[in-house]
Write a protein that holds these residues in place. Structure first.
Motif, PDB file in Angstrom:
ATOM      1  N   PRO A 389      -4.472  -2.077  -2.959  1.00  0.00           N
ATOM      2  CA  PRO A 389      -3.514  -2.324  -2.022  1.00  0.00           C
ATOM      3  C   PRO A 389      -2.391  -1.659  -1.326  1.00  0.00           C
ATOM      4  O   PRO A 389      -2.080  -1.510  -0.733  1.00  0.00           O
ATOM      5  N   ILE A 390      -3.234   0.137  -2.068  1.00  0.00           N
ATOM      6  CA  ILE A 390      -2.320   1.402  -0.984  1.00  0.00           C
ATOM      7  C   ILE A 390      -2.906   1.266   0.462  1.00  0.00           C
ATOM      8  O   ILE A 390      -1.539   1.075   1.483  1.00  0.00           O
ATOM      9  N   GLU A 391      -4.059   0.752   0.508  1.00  0.00           N
ATOM     10  CA  GLU A 391      -3.915   0.699   1.416  1.00  0.00           C
ATOM     11  C   GLU A 391      -3.784  -1.041   2.478  1.00  0.00           C
ATOM     12  O   GLU A 391      -3.192  -0.447   3.769  1.00  0.00           O
ATOM     13  N   ALA A 392      -3.199  -1.699   1.531  1.00  0.00           N
ATOM     14  CA  ALA A 392      -3.529  -3.025   2.538  1.00  0.00           C
ATOM     15  C   ALA A 392      -1.903  -2.609   3.123  1.00  0.00           C
ATOM     16  O   ALA A 392      -0.478  -3.382   3.496  1.00  0.00           O
ATOM     17  N   LEU A 393      -0.892  -2.302   2.113  1.00  0.00           N
ATOM     18  CA  LEU A 393       0.867  -1.865   2.335  1.00  0.00           C
ATOM     19  C   LEU A 393       0.676  -0.472   3.914  1.00  0.00           C
ATOM     20  O   LEU A 393       1.814  -0.350   3.951  1.00  0.00           O
ATOM     21  N   GLY A 394      -0.043   0.106   3.916  1.00  0.00           N
ATOM     22  CA  GLY A 394      -0.189   0.961   5.115  1.00  0.00           C
ATOM     23  C   GLY A 394       0.889   1.837   4.826  1.00  0.00           C
ATOM     24  O   GLY A 394       1.197   2.471   5.760  1.00  0.00           O
ATOM     25  N   ILE A 401       3.100   6.433  -1.017  1.00  0.00           N
ATOM     26  CA  ILE A 401       1.941   6.651  -2.321  1.00  0.00           C
ATOM     27  C   ILE A 401       2.401   6.619  -3.161  1.00  0.00           C
ATOM     28  O   ILE A 401       2.069   5.261  -4.205  1.00  0.00           O
ATOM     29  N   PHE A 402       2.558   7.361  -3.577  1.00  0.00           N
ATOM     30  CA  PHE A 402       3.532   8.086  -5.071  1.00  0.00           C
ATOM     31  C   PHE A 402       4.243   6.389  -5.765  1.00  0.00           C
ATOM     32  O   PHE A 402       4.041   6.577  -7.119  1.00  0.00           O
ATOM     33  N   LYS A 403       4.884   6.711  -5.236  1.00  0.00           N
ATOM     34  CA  LYS A 403       6.335   5.694  -5.455  1.00  0.00           C
ATOM     35  C   LYS A 403       5.718   4.327  -5.636  1.00  0.00           C
ATOM     36  O   LYS A 403       6.020   3.369  -6.182  1.00  0.00           O
ATOM     37  N   ALA A 404       4.432   3.689  -3.964  1.00  0.00           N
ATOM     38  CA  ALA A 404       3.813   2.367  -4.389  1.00  0.00           C
ATOM     39  C   ALA A 404       3.174   2.832  -5.371  1.00  0.00           C
ATOM     40  O   ALA A 404       3.108   0.910  -6.361  1.00  0.00           O
ATOM     41  N   ARG A 405       2.371   3.136  -6.132  1.00  0.00           N
ATOM     42  CA  ARG A 405       1.754   3.389  -6.947  1.00  0.00           C
ATOM     43  C   ARG A 405       2.164   3.812  -8.590  1.00  0.00           C
ATOM     44  O   ARG A 405       2.670   2.777  -9.439  1.00  0.00           O
ATOM     45  N   THR A 406       3.533   3.611  -8.039  1.00  0.00           N
ATOM     46  CA  THR A 406       4.552   3.925  -9.709  1.00  0.00           C
ATOM     47  C   THR A 406       5.065   2.382  -9.960  1.00  0.00           C
ATOM     48  O   THR A 406       4.702   1.938 -11.011  1.00  0.00           O
ATOM     49  N   ILE A 407       5.736   2.155  -8.346  1.00  0.00           N
ATOM     50  CA  ILE A 407       5.627   0.271  -8.524  1.00  0.00           C
ATOM     51  C   ILE A 407       4.851  -0.629  -9.351  1.00  0.00           C
ATOM     52  O   ILE A 407       4.831  -1.257 -10.350  1.00  0.00           O
ATOM     53  N   LEU A 408       3.856  -0.142  -8.626  1.00  0.00           N
ATOM     54  CA  LEU A 408       2.025  -1.387  -9.187  1.00  0.00           C
ATOM     55  C   LEU A 408       2.591  -1.224 -10.741  1.00  0.00           C
ATOM     56  O   LEU A 408       1.507  -2.241 -10.857  1.00  0.00           O
ATOM     57  N   ALA A 409       2.501   0.060 -10.906  1.00  0.00           N
ATOM     58  CA  ALA A 409       2.184   0.253 -12.219  1.00  0.00           C
ATOM     59  C   ALA A 409       2.686  -0.987 -13.329  1.00  0.00           C
ATOM     60  O   ALA A 409       2.790  -0.956 -13.687  1.00  0.00           O
ATOM     61  N   ASN A 410       4.352  -0.248 -12.940  1.00  0.00           N
ATOM     62  CA  ASN A 410       5.221  -0.642 -13.518  1.00  0.00           C
ATOM     63  C   ASN A 410       5.327  -3.034 -13.412  1.00  0.00           C
ATOM     64  O   ASN A 410       5.834  -3.045 -14.225  1.00  0.00           O
ATOM     65  N   LEU A 411       4.782  -3.356 -12.502  1.00  0.00           N
ATOM     66  CA  LEU A 411       4.366  -4.595 -11.852  1.00  0.00           C
ATOM     67  C   LEU A 411       2.840  -4.784 -13.141  1.00  0.00           C
ATOM     68  O   LEU A 411       2.082  -6.703 -12.902  1.00  0.00           O
ATOM     69  N   GLY A 412       2.556  -3.717 -13.480  1.00  0.00           N
ATOM     70  CA  GLY A 412       1.697  -4.552 -14.748  1.00  0.00           C
ATOM     71  C   GLY A 412      -0.016  -3.899 -14.229  1.00  0.00           C
ATOM     72  O   GLY A 412      -1.582  -4.608 -14.308  1.00  0.00           O
ATOM     73  N   LEU A 413       0.014  -3.828 -12.436  1.00  0.00           N
ATOM     74  CA  LEU A 413      -1.526  -3.036 -11.744  1.00  0.00           C
ATOM     75  C   LEU A 413      -1.512  -1.800 -12.085  1.00  0.00           C
ATOM     76  O   LEU A 413      -1.232  -1.134 -11.198  1.00  0.00           O
ATOM     77  N   LYS A 414      -2.597  -1.378 -13.321  1.00  0.00           N
ATOM     78  CA  LYS A 414      -3.041  -0.419 -13.605  1.00  0.00           C
ATOM     79  C   LYS A 414      -3.818   0.004 -12.049  1.00  0.00           C
ATOM     80  O   LYS A 414      -4.236   0.119 -11.520  1.00  0.00           O
ATOM     81  N   GLU A 415      -3.995   2.023 -12.869  1.00  0.00           N
ATOM     82  CA  GLU A 415      -4.634   2.453 -11.959  1.00  0.00           C
ATOM     83  C   GLU A 415      -6.606   1.252 -11.740  1.00  0.00           C
ATOM     84  O   GLU A 415      -6.849   2.003 -10.267  1.00  0.00           O
ATOM     85  N   THR A 431      -0.026 -11.576  -5.729  1.00  0.00           N
ATOM     86  CA  THR A 431       1.292 -11.745  -4.918  1.00  0.00           C
ATOM     87  C   THR A 431       2.270 -10.349  -5.920  1.00  0.00           C
ATOM     88  O   THR A 431       3.079  -9.891  -4.802  1.00  0.00           O
ATOM     89  N   ARG A 432       1.674  -9.664  -6.695  1.00  0.00           N
ATOM     90  CA  ARG A 432       2.783  -8.206  -6.987  1.00  0.00           C
ATOM     91  C   ARG A 432       2.413  -7.328  -5.816  1.00  0.00           C
ATOM     92  O   ARG A 432       3.530  -6.884  -5.102  1.00  0.00           O
ATOM     93  N   VAL A 433       1.181  -7.538  -5.490  1.00  0.00           N
ATOM     94  CA  VAL A 433       0.887  -6.280  -4.787  1.00  0.00           C
ATOM     95  C   VAL A 433       2.405  -7.083  -3.045  1.00  0.00           C
ATOM     96  O   VAL A 433       2.658  -6.221  -2.207  1.00  0.00           O
ATOM     97  N   LYS A 434       2.383  -7.958  -2.810  1.00  0.00           N
ATOM     98  CA  LYS A 434       3.053  -8.161  -1.760  1.00  0.00           C
ATOM     99  C   LYS A 434       4.755  -7.975  -1.557  1.00  0.00           C
ATOM    100  O   LYS A 434       5.244  -7.455  -1.113  1.00  0.00           O
ATOM    101  N   LEU A 435       4.549  -8.205  -3.613  1.00  0.00           N
ATOM    102  CA  LEU A 435       5.771  -7.605  -3.771  1.00  0.00           C
ATOM    103  C   LEU A 435       6.525  -6.223  -3.586  1.00  0.00           C
ATOM    104  O   LEU A 435       7.685  -6.258  -3.563  1.00  0.00           O
ATOM    105  N   VAL A 436       5.754  -5.459  -3.809  1.00  0.00           N
ATOM    106  CA  VAL A 436       5.168  -3.977  -3.166  1.00  0.00           C
ATOM    107  C   VAL A 436       6.191  -3.667  -2.280  1.00  0.00           C
ATOM    108  O   VAL A 436       7.722  -2.945  -2.026  1.00  0.00           O
ATOM    109  N   ASP A 437       5.851  -4.381  -1.093  1.00  0.00           N
ATOM    110  CA  ASP A 437       6.414  -3.991   0.948  1.00  0.00           C
ATOM    111  C   ASP A 437       7.820  -3.929   0.161  1.00  0.00           C
ATOM    112  O   ASP A 437       8.400  -3.499   0.664  1.00  0.00           O
ATOM    113  N   ILE A 438       7.958  -5.151   0.012  1.00  0.00           N
ATOM    114  CA  ILE A 438       9.603  -5.409  -0.349  1.00  0.00           C
ATOM    115  C   ILE A 438      10.719  -4.593  -1.541  1.00  0.00           C
ATOM    116  O   ILE A 438      11.480  -4.220  -0.760  1.00  0.00           O
TER     117      ILE A 438
END
Length: 567
Positions: A389-394, A401-415, A431-438
């Motif tokens: 997911p982090i690579e896909a977000l470019g 990257i730290f912010k994206a990891r935090t948001i992904l964790a908040n969305l239920g996607l753990k490490e 779908t949650r990965v796509k939401l992170v970009d927004i």
């Protein structure tokens, strides 16, 4: 088929992916005629279980027994991945049934459609073809994975009606609360690789589960207090024992006394520890799993009321097909607009026109050039499957990257999910990965095309709350009835090949015939009461009384209104 007959029996079923056990020693039975809703968070193994039952996957351990000659109809989770769906539909052995069902779903005379039309089907039209194909196969067991995703209001009404008439068994994977409440009589939840069964519909399940969690929490807290009390006693005994041991080496004449005392304390400690371990081994209450707290955050500033999009005499057509024509509508900043229309009417096409990805055929479509628009499409197949997911977000900046990891964790996607290839994620997790970009950027307009497709219920509910706090403009396409009605108070609707704006909530629009009927009945009742009152007064008057002529005139006028109303 006998409704008490067991048609599906699962024993000791296990399935793992890359050392992660998704299903752990599953036991499950299903009888003919049952309507079961299969629920659980994204990635818990719902679709995996459906694929195992259908035979698309093989279990690591355990058995799946189907009744002899049982015919299974399986609607896959995402028809976007069924490249052969059209070919399968048109070559089915039940051709006539297929065309009839497709017609009932709103796809009229599809056998006459040209290849160019079939090559440009909307997500909803593809789903209707797949659904028609499954239904025409006349199955004994229906497995429907997210059947209402992409499906318009007409399609959902048809499906709900047909499900109620269906004689066989149904296993539904869905996050559509309204749909589940109308159909299922039992809910089976997958949690931590295990199945838990609840009688009743989805609302009953939520109430029962909440009660179960609260009861477990109560017993857990009682036991924790008991453990704390025993641990305090053990601590005190250990303190006394240490003092006794210390004195047994120092106080002459009392050494033996303190040695005996210390030994007695040690025995008390061992005894209490043994009793505690025995009790915990027999009656240990696990801490109830807290439901994931999904957190979405949007930021937006701007003045409400300013017009940002306007269409005048707008038309869109393709060779041999008109989507809409001569249409007028506008959108102001800060509004929450729901887009409604049947599958294939052009909802996604209109969005692409706003995004300047599709040309206008005729008329004008103006939008403010200063708009910063975020678009979440309904397609999750455009994410590369072999990267994380982090690579896909470019992202390359450490803070980002730290912010994206935090948001992904908040969305239920753990490490453990973030570091795995996207191909191993469920559609809801993608779908949650796509939401992170927004979520990583500031936007003043959100265009959301079926944002809740594949998203589990805690995420849907949290997204509802967050979008209700968002101050920018929301343009929403959704067939999630609850979600749409909670968010939108204005509509853009597709009717009779025209697009128009309506100042009403989805509930008012979708149930307008029902409301009109209620209003008609209410008006009729008022007229009949007025007629009865006048007749009562006329019966007490002489015909020569001046008031008699006036009341008689009113009586005739009311009778005329009543006739017009009941025509």
């Amino acid at each position: 088929m006998n409704n008490n007959r067991v048609i599906l029996k699962i024993t000791g079923l296990e399935k793992s992916y890359q050392s992660r056990k998704v299903l752990d020693h599953i036991q499950f039975e299903m009888k003919n005629g049952e309507r079961i809703g299969l629920v659980g968070y994204n990635g818990t193994g719902k679709t995996t279980l459906a694929n195992l039952i259908f035979g698309k996957l093989q279990p690591d351990n355990g058995t799946i027994e189907l009744a002899k000659d049982l015919k299974v109809g399986y609607l896959l989770q995402s028809i976007d991945y069924q490249l052969n769906v059209i070919h399968e539909s048109f070559t089915t052995s039940n051709n006539q049934d297929f065309f009839q069902i497709a017609s009932e779903l709103g796809l009229k005379k599809i056998y006459e459609w040209e290849q160019s039309r079939l090559s440009n089907l909307s997500g909803g039209e593809k789903l209707k073809l797949a659904l028609s194909n499954v239904w025409a196969s006349k199955p004994d067991l229906l497995i429907l994975d997210e059947p209402t995703n992409h499906l318009d209001y007409k399609g959902i009404k048809w499906l709900t009606s047909e499900m109620k008439k269906f004689d066989g068994a149904v296993l539904i994977i869905s996050h559509d609360r309204h749909f589940l409440d109308q159909i299922v009589t039992r809910v089976v939840e997958i949690e931590n690789g295990k199945l838990h069964s609840y009688n009743g519909n989805y609302t009953d399940y939520r109430k029962e589960k909440q009660k179960k969690i609260e009861t477990q929490r109560h017993y857990y807290e009682v036991q924790q207090r008991q453990i704390e009390r025993i641990e305090e006693q053990l601590h005190q005994l250990k303190t006394w024992s240490e003092k006794a041991h210390s004195r047994s080496t120092k106080e002459e004449g009392y050494k033996e006394y303190h040695r005996v005392k210390a030994k007695k304390r040690d025995q008390q400690i061992k005894s209490k520890m043994k009793r505690l371990h025995q009790e915990l081994s027999k009656k240990k209450v696990e801490k109830p799993l807290e439901e994931p707290k999904v957190k979405f955050e949007f930021d937006s500033n701007g003045k409400r009321g300013k017009r940002i999009i306007e269409a005048k005499n707008l038309s869109k057509s393709y060779p041999g097909r008109i989507l809409f024509q001569n249409s007028q509508f506008y959108i102001n900043h800060g509004e929450r607009i729901g887009i409604l229309g049947e599958n294939g009417c052009g909802k996604t096409t209109l969005i692409k026109m706003i995004l300047e990805e599709e040309p206008v055929t005729n008329g004008d479509l103006w939008k403010s050039q200063s708009l910063n628009i975020a678009y979440l499409s309904q397609d999750v197949a455009d994410l590369p499957e072999d990267i994380t997911p982090i690579e896909a977000l470019g992202l390359y900046d450490r803070e980002q990257i730290f912010k994206a990891r935090t948001i992904l964790a908040n969305l239920g996607l753990k490490e453990q999910y973030i570091t795995k290839p996207i191909g191993t994620l469920s559609l809801g997790e993608r779908t949650r990965v796509k939401l992170v970009d927004i979520l990583m950027k500031d936007y003043d307009v959100l265009i959301l095309d079926e944002p809740t497709n594949h998203m589990d219920l805690p995420s849907r509910e949290q997204l509802e709350k967050t979008l209700n706090e968002y101050t920018g403009t929301i343009i929403l396409v959704s067939h999630d009835y609850y979600f749409l009605n909670k968010l939108c108070d204005k509509l853009i609707v597709f009717e009779g090949q025209q697009v128009k704006r309506l100042e009403m909530k989805p509930d008012e629009y979708l149930n307008k015939n029902h409301h009109e009927k209620d209003n008609k009945q209410e008006t009729l009742m008022i007229l009949e009461n007025q007629i009865a009152a006048i007749l009562g007064e006329l019966s007490t008057l002489d015909q020569n009384d001046p008031k008699y002529q006036l009341l008689d005139q009113q009586f005739n006028e009311l009778i005329k209104q009543k006739r017009n109303l009941i025509r």
